[in-house]
Design a protein around this motif. Structure first.
Motif: not given
Length: 211
Positions: A39-41, A100-104, A191-194
């Motif tokens: 699964q993608a992080p 950790v730099s995502g969208a949500t 939070l970043t690794r599948p």
């Protein structure tokens, strides 16, 4: 299993490792749950976090090779061990979240399940493994809804022993520093690794924690 038997097993296994080297063995969390594999992080960034160390977790201050208990921590002066463990997790999170730099935007809720480091007797003789377990969930800041399932993580870390432990202390690489840096890596990987963090295979001494 009785504490005497467990202690004897620990000593026997430790000397076996000294003579033969540690053979890789499967740990209880070595293979991620099937629902997590591949699964993608989550595409998130951590706006805030909470850390809970339940008072129901039992502290053991006895200087045995393997003290029974949920919290065994000697890397700081004797005091409120629950508060000390909480502070270590919070420090690891503070260092991890900027990476950790995502969208949500999310809140990360962490609950400590076990924090079993080494007693003085084990640290300066046979060594062992820092056995660290926790669970966490991610909550969408905008909606208040949980993102994905709550996940349990095993974050075992090899512990320095004997002369290596004393040398590390002398250069400021304390148990607290090593564990905090390790937790930072674990949180970033989650939070970043599948699939998230994969527990290290640390040999037979790691197996003692599961007896």
């Amino acid at each position: 299993m009785g504490i005497l038997t467990k202690t004897l097993l620990g000593v026997i296994l430790a000397f076996s490792l000294t003579a033969c080297g540690s053979a890789p063995t499967a740990s209880r969390f070595a293979t991620p749950d099937d629902t997590m594999v591949g699964q993608a992080p989550p595409d998130v960034w951590v706006e805030s976090f909470t850390v809970s160390v339940p008072r129901s977790l039992k502290v053991n201050e006895r200087n045995l090779y393997y003290p029974r208990g949920d919290i065994v921590w000697r890397g700081e002066p004797r005091g409120d061990r629950h508060a000390q463990v909480k502070a270590i997790f919070e420090a690891g999170l503070r260092r991890a979240t900027p990476r950790v730099s995502g969208a949500t935007a999310v809140r990360m809720d962490v609950q400590v399940l076990r924090f079993h480091a080494l007693s003085e007797k084990a640290r300066y003789t046979v060594g062992g493994v820092h056995d660290i377990d926790f669970r966490y969930r991610l909550v969408d800041i905008a909606t208040g809804q949980q993102i994905g399932p709550t996940k349990e993580v095993n974050a075992d870390l090899d512990a320095l022993a004997g002369q290596a432990a004393m040398a590390a202390e002398g250069r400021g690489d304390t148990q607290k520093a090593r564990i905090t840096a390790h937790l930072e890596r674990v949180f970033v990987e989650e939070l970043t690794r599948p699939g998230g963090h994969v527990t290290a295979k640390l040999g037979l001494l790691q197996q003692i924690n599961d007896l």
